[in-house]
Scaffold this motif. Structure first.
Motif, PDB file in Angstrom:
ATOM      1  N   HIS A 115     -36.070  31.540  16.995  1.00 60.00           N
ATOM      2  CA  HIS A 115     -37.149  32.532  17.002  1.00 60.00           C
ATOM      3  C   HIS A 115     -37.970  32.461  15.712  1.00 60.00           C
ATOM      4  CE1 HIS A 115     -36.129  34.367  20.748  1.00 60.00           C
ATOM      5  NE2 HIS A 115     -34.990  34.879  20.348  1.00 60.00           N
ATOM      6  N   HIS A 116     -37.253  32.324  14.592  1.00 58.38           N
ATOM      7  CA  HIS A 116     -37.946  32.261  13.299  1.00 58.38           C
ATOM      8  C   HIS A 116     -38.835  31.024  13.230  1.00 58.38           C
ATOM      9  CE1 HIS A 116     -38.710  32.576   9.032  1.00 58.38           C
ATOM     10  NE2 HIS A 116     -38.131  31.402   8.820  1.00 58.38           N
ATOM     11  N   LYS A 117     -38.302  29.908  13.686  1.00 61.26           N
ATOM     12  CA  LYS A 117     -39.066  28.653  13.663  1.00 61.26           C
ATOM     13  C   LYS A 117     -40.320  28.756  14.529  1.00 61.26           C
ATOM     14  CE  LYS A 117     -38.433  23.665  14.351  1.00 61.26           C
ATOM     15  NZ  LYS A 117     -37.491  22.611  14.814  1.00 61.26           N
ATOM     16  N   GLU A 118     -40.229  29.523  15.611  1.00 57.55           N
ATOM     17  CA  GLU A 118     -41.362  29.672  16.519  1.00 57.55           C
ATOM     18  C   GLU A 118     -42.328  30.770  16.097  1.00 57.55           C
ATOM     19  OE1 GLU A 118     -39.520  30.257  20.321  1.00 57.55           O
ATOM     20  OE2 GLU A 118     -38.891  28.156  20.503  1.00 57.55           O
ATOM     21  N   GLY A 119     -42.095  31.366  14.929  1.00 55.71           N
ATOM     22  CA  GLY A 119     -43.049  32.313  14.377  1.00 55.71           C
ATOM     23  C   GLY A 119     -42.770  33.774  14.656  1.00 55.71           C
ATOM     24  N   PHE A 120     -41.600  34.069  15.231  1.00 53.74           N
ATOM     25  CA  PHE A 120     -41.250  35.462  15.530  1.00 53.74           C
ATOM     26  C   PHE A 120     -40.636  36.147  14.312  1.00 53.74           C
ATOM     27  CE2 PHE A 120     -41.363  33.505  19.669  1.00 53.74           C
ATOM     28  CZ  PHE A 120     -41.763  34.506  20.546  1.00 53.74           C
ATOM     29  N   HIS A 121     -40.862  37.468  14.215  1.00 53.59           N
ATOM     30  CA  HIS A 121     -40.036  38.277  13.322  1.00 53.59           C
ATOM     31  C   HIS A 121     -38.844  38.738  14.147  1.00 53.59           C
ATOM     32  CE1 HIS A 121     -39.001  40.801   9.918  1.00 53.59           C
ATOM     33  NE2 HIS A 121     -38.705  41.762  10.781  1.00 53.59           N
ATOM     34  N   VAL A 122     -37.636  38.585  13.592  1.00 51.32           N
ATOM     35  CA  VAL A 122     -36.412  38.820  14.357  1.00 51.32           C
ATOM     36  C   VAL A 122     -35.835  40.191  14.035  1.00 51.32           C
ATOM     37  CG1 VAL A 122     -34.077  37.982  14.837  1.00 51.32           C
ATOM     38  CG2 VAL A 122     -35.925  36.339  14.389  1.00 51.32           C
ATOM     39  N   LEU A 123     -35.469  40.922  15.089  1.00 52.31           N
ATOM     40  CA  LEU A 123     -34.739  42.178  14.956  1.00 52.31           C
ATOM     41  C   LEU A 123     -33.290  41.927  15.370  1.00 52.31           C
ATOM     42  CD1 LEU A 123     -37.308  44.640  16.602  1.00 52.31           C
ATOM     43  CD2 LEU A 123     -37.170  43.891  14.225  1.00 52.31           C
ATOM     44  N   LEU A 124     -32.353  42.366  14.547  1.00 52.08           N
ATOM     45  CA  LEU A 124     -30.926  42.204  14.837  1.00 52.08           C
ATOM     46  C   LEU A 124     -30.327  43.571  15.114  1.00 52.08           C
ATOM     47  CD1 LEU A 124     -28.145  40.804  14.928  1.00 52.08           C
ATOM     48  CD2 LEU A 124     -28.083  40.955  12.422  1.00 52.08           C
ATOM     49  N   ILE A 125     -29.841  43.781  16.327  1.00 47.98           N
ATOM     50  CA  ILE A 125     -29.138  45.018  16.665  1.00 47.98           C
ATOM     51  C   ILE A 125     -27.684  44.852  16.242  1.00 47.98           C
ATOM     52  CG2 ILE A 125     -28.481  46.598  18.523  1.00 47.98           C
ATOM     53  CD1 ILE A 125     -30.907  45.520  20.110  1.00 47.98           C
ATOM     54  N   GLY A 126     -27.231  45.710  15.331  1.00 52.76           N
ATOM     55  CA  GLY A 126     -25.873  45.568  14.818  1.00 52.76           C
ATOM     56  C   GLY A 126     -25.547  46.637  13.803  1.00 52.76           C
ATOM     57  N   HIS A 127     -24.373  46.500  13.172  1.00 55.73           N
ATOM     58  CA  HIS A 127     -23.883  47.482  12.213  1.00 55.73           C
ATOM     59  C   HIS A 127     -23.959  46.921  10.795  1.00 55.73           C
ATOM     60  CE1 HIS A 127     -22.567  50.120  15.396  1.00 55.73           C
ATOM     61  NE2 HIS A 127     -21.860  49.138  15.933  1.00 55.73           N
ATOM     62  N   GLU A 128     -24.649  47.637   9.940  1.00 56.80           N
ATOM     63  CA  GLU A 128     -24.830  47.188   8.552  1.00 56.80           C
ATOM     64  C   GLU A 128     -23.475  46.983   7.873  1.00 56.80           C
ATOM     65  OE1 GLU A 128     -27.454  48.288   4.591  1.00 56.80           O
ATOM     66  OE2 GLU A 128     -27.149  49.814   6.126  1.00 56.80           O
ATOM     67  N   GLY A 129     -23.356  45.874   7.151  1.00 54.25           N
ATOM     68  CA  GLY A 129     -22.151  45.600   6.387  1.00 54.25           C
ATOM     69  C   GLY A 129     -21.078  44.853   7.147  1.00 54.25           C
ATOM     70  N   HIS A 130     -21.193  44.762   8.483  1.00 56.71           N
ATOM     71  CA  HIS A 130     -20.192  44.002   9.230  1.00 56.71           C
ATOM     72  C   HIS A 130     -20.362  42.515   8.913  1.00 56.71           C
ATOM     73  CE1 HIS A 130     -18.103  42.127  12.633  1.00 56.71           C
ATOM     74  NE2 HIS A 130     -17.410  43.250  12.705  1.00 56.71           N
ATOM     75  N   PRO A 131     -19.251  41.778   8.742  1.00 59.20           N
ATOM     76  CA  PRO A 131     -19.371  40.356   8.374  1.00 59.20           C
ATOM     77  C   PRO A 131     -20.247  39.547   9.330  1.00 59.20           C
ATOM     78  CG  PRO A 131     -17.100  41.068   8.168  1.00 59.20           C
ATOM     79  CD  PRO A 131     -17.840  42.211   8.792  1.00 59.20           C
ATOM     80  N   GLU A 132     -20.193  39.856  10.613  1.00 56.03           N
ATOM     81  CA  GLU A 132     -21.019  39.115  11.565  1.00 56.03           C
ATOM     82  C   GLU A 132     -22.500  39.350  11.314  1.00 56.03           C
ATOM     83  OE1 GLU A 132     -22.084  38.948  16.287  1.00 56.03           O
ATOM     84  OE2 GLU A 132     -20.036  39.533  15.769  1.00 56.03           O
ATOM     85  N   VAL A 133     -22.844  40.589  10.996  1.00 53.87           N
ATOM     86  CA  VAL A 133     -24.247  40.927  10.709  1.00 53.87           C
ATOM     87  C   VAL A 133     -24.705  40.239   9.422  1.00 53.87           C
ATOM     88  CG1 VAL A 133     -25.762  42.831   9.991  1.00 53.87           C
ATOM     89  CG2 VAL A 133     -24.319  43.063  12.027  1.00 53.87           C
ATOM     90  N   ILE A 134     -23.842  40.260   8.408  1.00 54.32           N
ATOM     91  CA  ILE A 134     -24.172  39.592   7.142  1.00 54.32           C
ATOM     92  C   ILE A 134     -24.396  38.099   7.394  1.00 54.32           C
ATOM     93  CG2 ILE A 134     -23.243  38.922   4.877  1.00 54.32           C
ATOM     94  CD1 ILE A 134     -21.742  41.670   4.908  1.00 54.32           C
ATOM     95  N   GLY A 135     -23.534  37.498   8.219  1.00 47.66           N
ATOM     96  CA  GLY A 135     -23.671  36.072   8.524  1.00 47.66           C
ATOM     97  C   GLY A 135     -24.939  35.757   9.285  1.00 47.66           C
ATOM     98  N   THR A 136     -25.280  36.589  10.275  1.00 48.35           N
ATOM     99  CA  THR A 136     -26.486  36.340  11.071  1.00 48.35           C
ATOM    100  C   THR A 136     -27.742  36.534  10.238  1.00 48.35           C
ATOM    101  OG1 THR A 136     -25.348  36.995  13.112  1.00 48.35           O
ATOM    102  CG2 THR A 136     -27.752  37.017  13.153  1.00 48.35           C
ATOM    103  N   MET A 137     -27.784  37.596   9.453  1.00 48.29           N
ATOM    104  CA  MET A 137     -28.968  37.837   8.613  1.00 48.29           C
ATOM    105  C   MET A 137     -29.123  36.723   7.578  1.00 48.29           C
ATOM    106  SD  MET A 137     -29.118  41.996   8.230  1.00 48.29           S
ATOM    107  CE  MET A 137     -30.852  42.000   7.781  1.00 48.29           C
ATOM    108  N   GLY A 138     -27.991  36.136   7.192  1.00 44.68           N
ATOM    109  CA  GLY A 138     -28.024  35.062   6.203  1.00 44.68           C
ATOM    110  C   GLY A 138     -28.442  33.716   6.756  1.00 44.68           C
ATOM    111  N   GLN A 139     -28.781  33.664   8.059  1.00 42.52           N
ATOM    112  CA  GLN A 139     -29.297  32.422   8.633  1.00 42.52           C
ATOM    113  C   GLN A 139     -30.776  32.229   8.340  1.00 42.52           C
ATOM    114  OE1 GLN A 139     -27.009  30.286  10.165  1.00 42.52           O
ATOM    115  NE2 GLN A 139     -25.723  31.932   9.323  1.00 42.52           N
TER     116      GLN A 139
END
Length: 321
Positions: A115-139
């Motif tokens: 999505h980012h490569k195609e020019g989208f701003h990405v929204l992540l539905i999730g819980h702040e501070g969870h390791p999975e969220v930290i990992g996804t946001m860190g992509q």
């Protein structure tokens, strides 16, 4: 000696370990066989102290960050996924690293990157501070992804002007809660791009549906799982919303709050995706000390998902390292 009161335990199925957790644990165990102890693991491999302590007993060493691990020993990344900076740092230090990220979490990473490569701003539905969220946001680069935790967030968040939007989700969320957030996003941003396939994983979905199917029959329901396990906590919430009057999270049989359970004739029992079946058996044994227990399996669906091990681990095993 007074007779024990009768109790029917409805065993939800599926429950317990999912394919991603099985794979992550096997990666650590195989690494110990191939490379010998110690093998270092960044963060809890899965959110369960019993599992972590079992692996520690076999020679795994759990650390918070890479700089706590020596460069000449292999390091495993947890099933929850890691930001891109972590493998980059491991490569810079020339470490052997094994990525135990669940393939379904990796799928979300790839979606966000696409999505980012195609020019989208990405929204992540999730819980702040969870390791999975930290990992996804860190992509993605900082500022390229925005976290959405609630319906209120969806209704009020600021997004970059003039950029198309896409959303992805954490894999361990409540199906119903996520649907409400997605509906709020669609109402506000009708053109928002959705995942090609549901991000909430099959195991989360199956365990929540199994709990829904029996919650209305139970006087109380127990979820075996860790307090930092997202999917386990969601199962408690799902049980309550589905009509179970009392639902609780327990880690071990010794943790059961007998007073809080109240009078019981029927108990629902399940386990989060990172809780081993041995802990379910431990809870059943605890109830047998207080009740004359009848077990009733309630298997809603069968799971046959299996994920391959990392190529680097298989190659190392073949090479006899």
């Amino acid at each position: 000696m007074a007779a024990k009161p009768p109790l029917t335990i409805l065993l939800a199925g599926p429950r317990g370990f999912c394919a991603g957790v099985d794979r992550a644990i096997e990666i650590v165990e195989r690494a110990l066989q191939v490379y010998g102890a110690p093998v270092y693991v960044r963060h809890e491999i899965v959110h369960n102290r019993f599992v972590v302590e079992s692996l520690e007993a076999k020679g795994a060493v759990f650390v918070k960050e890479l700089d706590e691990a020596p460069v000449d020993k292999p390091v495993v990344f947890s099933a929850h996924g890691v930001p891109k900076s972590v493998p980059a740092e491991a490569e810079r230090r020339r470490m052997i690293y094994l990525d135990a990220t669940c393939p379904l979490v990796s799928k979300v990473h790839h979606e966000a990157a696409r999505h980012h490569k195609e020019g989208f701003h990405v929204l992540l539905i999730g819980h702040e501070g969870h390791p999975e969220v930290i990992g996804t946001m860190g992509q993605l680069p900082e500022g390229a992804i925005t976290l959405v935790e609630t319906v209120a967030d969806a209704q009020t968040l600021d997004v970059p002007a003039g950029k198309p939007l896409a959303f992805v989700t954490q894999t361990t969320l409540s199906l119903d809660d996520t649907a409400e957030i997605v509906a709020a996003l669609r109402a506000r941003f009708p053109e928002i791009e959705a995942p090609r396939k549901e991000d909430i994983c099959y195991a989360t979905t199956n365990r929540q549906q199994a709990v829904k199917a029996l919650a209305g029959e139970c006087d109380a329901l127990l979820v075996v799982g860790a307090p930092n396990s997202s999917n386990s906590k969601r199962l408690v919430e799902v049980a309550e919303k589905a009509g179970c009057p009392r639902a609780f999270l327990v880690q071990r049989g010794a943790d059961i709050d007998w007073d809080a359970l109240g009078p019981l004739r029927t108990l629902g029992l399940t386990a989060g995706a990172s809780a081993p079946e041995v802990l379910v058996e431990e809870v059943i044994a605890a109830f047998r000390e207080h009740y004359e227990v009848t077990l009733e399996a309630r298997d809603l669906t069968q799971e046959d998902v299996h994920f391959k091990l990392p190529r680097v681990l298989l190659d190392a095993a073949e090479a006899g390292e």
